[in-house]
Design a protein around this motif. Structure first.
Motif, PDB file in Angstrom:
ATOM      1  N   GLY A  40       0.795  -1.219   0.000  1.00  0.00           N
ATOM      2  CA  GLY A  40       0.000   0.000   0.000  1.00  0.00           C
ATOM      3  C   GLY A  40       0.820   1.257   0.000  1.00  0.00           C
ATOM      4  N   VAL A  41       0.116   2.359   0.118  1.00  0.00           N
ATOM      5  CA  VAL A  41       0.742   3.677   0.153  1.00  0.00           C
ATOM      6  C   VAL A  41       0.177   4.444   1.338  1.00  0.00           C
ATOM      7  CG1 VAL A  41       1.044   3.713  -2.333  1.00  0.00           C
ATOM      8  CG2 VAL A  41      -1.006   4.719  -1.320  1.00  0.00           C
ATOM      9  N   ALA A  42       0.759   5.571   1.597  1.00  0.00           N
ATOM     10  CA  ALA A  42       0.260   6.418   2.672  1.00  0.00           C
ATOM     11  C   ALA A  42      -1.100   6.986   2.275  1.00  0.00           C
ATOM     12  CB  ALA A  42       1.243   7.547   2.943  1.00  0.00           C
ATOM     13  N   THR A  43      -2.021   6.996   3.195  1.00  0.00           N
ATOM     14  CA  THR A  43      -3.350   7.513   2.876  1.00  0.00           C
ATOM     15  C   THR A  43      -3.321   9.014   2.587  1.00  0.00           C
ATOM     16  OG1 THR A  43      -3.779   7.771   5.245  1.00  0.00           O
ATOM     17  CG2 THR A  43      -4.569   5.750   4.200  1.00  0.00           C
ATOM     18  N   ILE A  44      -2.299   9.709   3.076  1.00  0.00           N
ATOM     19  CA  ILE A  44      -2.230  11.154   2.808  1.00  0.00           C
ATOM     20  C   ILE A  44      -2.062  11.428   1.322  1.00  0.00           C
ATOM     21  CG2 ILE A  44      -1.330  11.736   5.088  1.00  0.00           C
ATOM     22  CD1 ILE A  44       1.449  12.024   3.826  1.00  0.00           C
ATOM     23  N   ASP A  45      -1.515  10.450   0.577  1.00  0.00           N
ATOM     24  CA  ASP A  45      -1.352  10.639  -0.864  1.00  0.00           C
ATOM     25  C   ASP A  45      -2.687  10.747  -1.574  1.00  0.00           C
ATOM     26  OD1 ASP A  45       1.315  10.465  -0.370  1.00  0.00           O
ATOM     27  OD2 ASP A  45       1.681   8.671  -1.571  1.00  0.00           O
ATOM     28  N   ASN A  46      -3.757  10.375  -0.891  1.00  0.00           N
ATOM     29  CA  ASN A  46      -5.087  10.405  -1.496  1.00  0.00           C
ATOM     30  C   ASN A  46      -5.916  11.597  -1.019  1.00  0.00           C
ATOM     31  OD1 ASN A  46      -4.616   7.823  -2.800  1.00  0.00           O
ATOM     32  ND2 ASN A  46      -4.818   6.931  -0.766  1.00  0.00           N
ATOM     33  N   SER A  47      -5.259  12.610  -0.532  1.00  0.00           N
ATOM     34  CA  SER A  47      -5.969  13.792  -0.053  1.00  0.00           C
ATOM     35  C   SER A  47      -6.491  14.617  -1.230  1.00  0.00           C
ATOM     36  CB  SER A  47      -5.025  14.679   0.768  1.00  0.00           C
ATOM     37  OG  SER A  47      -4.357  13.949   1.756  1.00  0.00           O
ATOM     38  N   PRO A  48      -7.756  15.027  -1.196  1.00  0.00           N
ATOM     39  CA  PRO A  48      -8.273  15.856  -2.290  1.00  0.00           C
ATOM     40  C   PRO A  48      -7.703  17.266  -2.252  1.00  0.00           C
ATOM     41  CG  PRO A  48      -9.919  15.625  -0.558  1.00  0.00           C
ATOM     42  CD  PRO A  48      -8.773  14.719  -0.193  1.00  0.00           C
ATOM     43  N   MET A  49      -7.588  17.846  -3.416  1.00  0.00           N
ATOM     44  CA  MET A  49      -7.102  19.234  -3.529  1.00  0.00           C
ATOM     45  C   MET A  49      -7.747  19.888  -4.738  1.00  0.00           C
ATOM     46  SD  MET A  49      -3.199  18.297  -4.644  1.00  0.00           S
ATOM     47  CE  MET A  49      -3.012  17.335  -3.151  1.00  0.00           C
ATOM     48  N   LEU A  50      -7.553  21.186  -4.865  1.00  0.00           N
ATOM     49  CA  LEU A  50      -8.175  21.962  -5.942  1.00  0.00           C
ATOM     50  C   LEU A  50      -7.096  22.393  -6.934  1.00  0.00           C
ATOM     51  CD1 LEU A  50     -10.698  23.339  -7.115  1.00  0.00           C
ATOM     52  CD2 LEU A  50     -10.282  25.265  -5.551  1.00  0.00           C
ATOM     53  N   TRP A  51      -7.257  21.977  -8.194  1.00  0.00           N
ATOM     54  CA  TRP A  51      -6.320  22.361  -9.248  1.00  0.00           C
ATOM     55  C   TRP A  51      -6.927  23.507 -10.071  1.00  0.00           C
ATOM     56  CZ3 TRP A  51      -1.414  20.495  -9.915  1.00  0.00           C
ATOM     57  CH2 TRP A  51      -1.072  19.318  -9.244  1.00  0.00           C
ATOM     58  N   ILE A  52      -6.161  24.575 -10.270  1.00  0.00           N
ATOM     59  CA  ILE A  52      -6.660  25.755 -10.999  1.00  0.00           C
ATOM     60  C   ILE A  52      -5.620  26.204 -12.017  1.00  0.00           C
ATOM     61  CG2 ILE A  52      -7.566  28.099 -10.771  1.00  0.00           C
ATOM     62  CD1 ILE A  52      -8.166  27.597  -7.881  1.00  0.00           C
ATOM     63  N   ARG A  53      -6.104  26.686 -13.168  1.00  0.00           N
ATOM     64  CA  ARG A  53      -5.198  27.310 -14.149  1.00  0.00           C
ATOM     65  C   ARG A  53      -4.689  28.616 -13.542  1.00  0.00           C
ATOM     66  NH1 ARG A  53      -5.450  26.289 -19.926  1.00  0.00           N
ATOM     67  NH2 ARG A  53      -4.269  28.225 -20.080  1.00  0.00           N
ATOM     68  N   LYS A  54      -3.490  28.577 -13.010  1.00  0.00           N
ATOM     69  CA  LYS A  54      -2.900  29.754 -12.361  1.00  0.00           C
ATOM     70  C   LYS A  54      -2.700  30.883 -13.363  1.00  0.00           C
ATOM     71  CE  LYS A  54       1.000  31.120  -9.441  1.00  0.00           C
ATOM     72  NZ  LYS A  54       2.274  30.651  -8.823  1.00  0.00           N
ATOM     73  N   ASP A  55      -2.372  30.529 -14.606  1.00  0.00           N
ATOM     74  CA  ASP A  55      -2.175  31.575 -15.613  1.00  0.00           C
ATOM     75  C   ASP A  55      -3.486  32.300 -15.898  1.00  0.00           C
ATOM     76  OD1 ASP A  55      -2.772  28.936 -16.667  1.00  0.00           O
ATOM     77  OD2 ASP A  55      -2.681  29.831 -18.661  1.00  0.00           O
ATOM     78  N   TRP A  56      -4.616  31.599 -15.784  1.00  0.00           N
ATOM     79  CA  TRP A  56      -5.912  32.259 -15.959  1.00  0.00           C
ATOM     80  C   TRP A  56      -6.222  33.158 -14.763  1.00  0.00           C
ATOM     81  CZ3 TRP A  56     -10.066  28.421 -18.319  1.00  0.00           C
ATOM     82  CH2 TRP A  56      -9.660  28.061 -19.610  1.00  0.00           C
ATOM     83  N   LEU A  57      -5.895  32.698 -13.552  1.00  0.00           N
ATOM     84  CA  LEU A  57      -6.090  33.571 -12.383  1.00  0.00           C
ATOM     85  C   LEU A  57      -5.336  34.885 -12.575  1.00  0.00           C
ATOM     86  CD1 LEU A  57      -5.681  31.219  -9.252  1.00  0.00           C
ATOM     87  CD2 LEU A  57      -7.805  32.203 -10.135  1.00  0.00           C
ATOM     88  N   THR A  58      -4.088  34.763 -13.012  1.00  0.00           N
ATOM     89  CA  THR A  58      -3.252  35.963 -13.198  1.00  0.00           C
ATOM     90  C   THR A  58      -3.825  36.857 -14.295  1.00  0.00           C
ATOM     91  OG1 THR A  58      -1.306  34.712 -12.507  1.00  0.00           O
ATOM     92  CG2 THR A  58      -0.928  36.754 -13.734  1.00  0.00           C
ATOM     93  N   LYS A  59      -4.223  36.222 -15.405  1.00  0.00           N
ATOM     94  CA  LYS A  59      -4.738  36.999 -16.539  1.00  0.00           C
ATOM     95  C   LYS A  59      -5.988  37.782 -16.163  1.00  0.00           C
ATOM     96  CE  LYS A  59      -6.095  36.477 -21.386  1.00  0.00           C
ATOM     97  NZ  LYS A  59      -6.226  35.520 -22.511  1.00  0.00           N
ATOM     98  N   LEU A  60      -6.841  37.171 -15.329  1.00  0.00           N
ATOM     99  CA  LEU A  60      -8.101  37.832 -14.943  1.00  0.00           C
ATOM    100  C   LEU A  60      -7.983  38.578 -13.628  1.00  0.00           C
ATOM    101  CD1 LEU A  60     -10.644  35.010 -15.925  1.00  0.00           C
ATOM    102  CD2 LEU A  60      -9.838  36.947 -17.305  1.00  0.00           C
ATOM    103  N   ASN A  61      -6.758  38.661 -13.106  1.00  0.00           N
ATOM    104  CA  ASN A  61      -6.506  39.404 -11.863  1.00  0.00           C
ATOM    105  C   ASN A  61      -7.348  38.881 -10.707  1.00  0.00           C
ATOM    106  OD1 ASN A  61      -5.151  41.382 -10.356  1.00  0.00           O
ATOM    107  ND2 ASN A  61      -6.779  42.899 -10.686  1.00  0.00           N
ATOM    108  N   LEU A  62      -7.333  37.557 -10.556  1.00  0.00           N
ATOM    109  CA  LEU A  62      -8.093  36.893  -9.493  1.00  0.00           C
ATOM    110  C   LEU A  62      -7.130  36.335  -8.451  1.00  0.00           C
ATOM    111  CD1 LEU A  62     -10.537  34.856 -11.770  1.00  0.00           C
ATOM    112  CD2 LEU A  62     -11.132  36.890 -10.429  1.00  0.00           C
TER     113      LEU A  62
END
Length: 575
Positions: free
Chosen positions: A190-212
């Protein structure tokens, strides 16, 4: 980890752990063993415990001078490539097994992952079992109950190398999940259960472009999704982008796709789908039927209605949804730490070098912190030994050899490389019984960040050096999409930085149940999960009212959910 990852770009051993947790291997996450144990059972004489009579003195690396044949089966979870003249029966690992241990492996059958469970079920039903083989949690319990596999308690103590035992001890609830009635009936990979933690992926370049700014609340998530739909982040003058990606399985927990899975979204509303949580009265309760789910589903319905979610998500698996991302039409999704590697988001970066996905911690709908849910166990496979096997200790000798060549610090780097990855060929995948340090990925992140800061990689092991080189290439401005994908996982700002924040902040919320599937689970859970998926999908797409969630809860309880809950709580009391 590599074995489950289909990302061609991933480097070998780094991926070994990732793949173990990633692709397809998350079956039965909530269904493991019976009698719990915090560590391996002590060696003890039992009527059916194996006595290594063929080996007068236990030698964990001893060679069978006369040579032996061990039968097994193979369920291949990715496409294996071979060098010219080699195949599954003739490669560097099979030659090492024969030269160093005197073992010749014979595959009784070989199938792809999508056929593996069914094929194994047929073998179990027919009793036509190989000497050593891998099973899932449900199959393990079935074999243990039927007395078809060997008690490994003594063999584990006598033959497993210290390194292999270290890996087993570090596998969250691993030995406990493989122990039945005080007997170790399997080795948990097996693997560590922490490897299965959910997270939020975002287009950072879009955040920057839209000043968010990066999101701090669930309201921020909604506003970012709206901006990605309405403010033309791809600059083509068309309203042709989506704010939030979903895949048709909705959640990853019971075998769904990770890319576009919604655990992180639901956790933002303090809801925990398909996880067993502790209720206010101290009993265990099923997360999918708690009131918090209804509010989260209502928000998803609103986002779908407003065009923030791909209208066709209901027919798209994670690969299809990732195609939307790689075509530059998706700006955000919930997922897991490996999602720049699988499905490969590097393809999107090849199309547009400015594409820059960034992992962020999940956020909450209120002032209370969001708690990312994790499984109680994260075991990809259980290695078991046929009770009729002539050389049962061979399992541990093979595990010892793999661990030595892949993880022992004394193994020369060129030897490690030859057994890990040659060019784009993932050689490690040839070995049928892989094992590894389950908690190593976060350590890799820590160590390569230190090395990047000090500009001194001399203390890194070969696996860490591989990750370091990817991040160094990015920092030197000469990285390719593969370097980018690895850096976004293990580098300074990689997904493991998010997991590190979860761990440091004590935010993770593991499922409370790691017992074997209860009788009612075995009989009815598949039906209940199908009903859950259909109901939630219809609510999100507007085909059902949000209030239909209440009917779902009532039906779930009547159709077996109440009985399952009772059985789960009976298990908890028996611990």
């Amino acid at each position: 980890m590599y074995k489950r990852t289909k990302a061609a770009a991933v480097a070998s051993l780094l991926c070994l752990t990732l793949v173990v947790s990633a692709c397809g291997g998350n079956k039965d996450k909530n269904a493991e063993s019976s009698a719990p144990a915090s560590s391996a059972p002590a060696s003890a004489s039992t009527s059916d415990s194996a006595s290594p009579s063929a080996q007068p003195a236990a030698d964990p690396f001893g060679k069978y001078d006369q040579g032996i044949e061990i039968s097994t089966v193979r369920i291949l979870k990715n496409e294996l490539k071979f060098q010219s003249g080699e195949d599954l029966d003739n490669n560097i690992w099979t030659r090492d097994l024969k030269d160093q241990l005197g073992i010749t492996l014979k595959n009784k059958w070989v199938v792809k992952a999508d056929q593996g469970a069914e094929k194994m079920n047929v073998s179990i039903a027919s009793g036509d079992l190989p000497d050593v083989f891998a099973v899932n949690a449900t199959q393990l319990k079935q074999l243990a109950d039927a007395g078809q596999i060997l008690d490994l308690t003594d063999l584990y103590q006598q033959y497993a190398s210290p390194l292999v035992k270290e890996f087993a001890d570090a596998t969250t609830n691993g030995l406990a999940a493989a122990t039945f009635g005080g007997k170790l009936m399997a080795f948990p990979a097996g693997v560590a259960t922490i490897d299965n933690s959910p997270m939020l992926w975002i287009r950072k370049d879009w955040l920057t472009k839209l000043n968010l700014a990066e999101p701090k609340t669930m309201d921020d998530v909604q506003k970012i999704a709206e901006a990605f739909v309405n403010q033309d982040p791809d600059g083509d003058g068309k309203k042709d982008t989506y704010g939030l990606g979903l895949n048709k399985t909705l959640v990853w927990t019971n075998g769904g796709g990770a890319f576009g899975s919604l655990e992180g979204f639901f956790n933002g509303y303090h809801a925990y789908p398909q996880s067993w949580i502790k209720a206010s009265d101290g009993t265990l309760a099923y997360g999918s039927v708690q009131p918090e789910m209804k509010a989260a589903l209502a928000k998803l319905q609103e986002m779908y209605k407003n065009g923030l979610i791909d209208k066709e998500f209901g027919v798209k698996d994670e690969n299809k949804e990732a195609e939307l991302a790689n075509s530059g039409k998706l700006g955000m999704f919930y997922g897991l730490m490996w999602n720049t590697l699988f499905p490969s988001l590097g393809d999107g970066r090849k199309n547009d070098p400015n594409t820059d996905w960034q992992a962020y911690p999940i956020v909450s709908v209120d002032g209370n912190p969001a708690n990312p849910q994790t499984p109680a166990v994260s075991i990809d496979q259980y290695y078991v030994v046929n009770k009729k096997a002539e050389h049962p200790e061979a399992l541990f000798k093979m595990l010892n050899l793999f661990a030595k060549l892949q993880f022992d610090p004394s193994t020369p780097k060129d030897v490690w490389q030859a057994h890990s990855k040659v060019g784009d060929i993932e050689v490690w995948g040839y070995f049928p019984f892989t094992v590894g340090r389950p908690d190593k990925n976060l350590t890799i992140h820590h160590n390569i960040v230190k090395a990047l800061d000090s500009k001194d990689p001399s203390s890194l092991n070969p696996e860490e050096t591989d990750a370091y080189n990817h991040s160094l290439a990015m920092e030197q401005g000469k990285g390719d999409p593969t370097d980018w994908a690895y850096d976004k996982t293990f580098g300074r700002e990689g997904s493991f930085k998010v997991i590190d924040q979860y761990v440091t902040g004590n935010l993770l919320k593991p499922s409370e149940f790691y017992g074997a599937p209860t009788q009612t689970m075995a009989d009815k859970n598949a039906t209940l999960l199908k009903m859950e998926l259909e109901t939630f999908t219809k609510i999100i797409m507007g085909g059902s009212s949000v209030d239909d969630f209440d009917k779902f809860v009532s039906d779930w309880k009547k159709l077996g959910g109440d009985q399952i809950t009772q059985e789960v709580n009976d298990w908890a009391k028996s611990k």
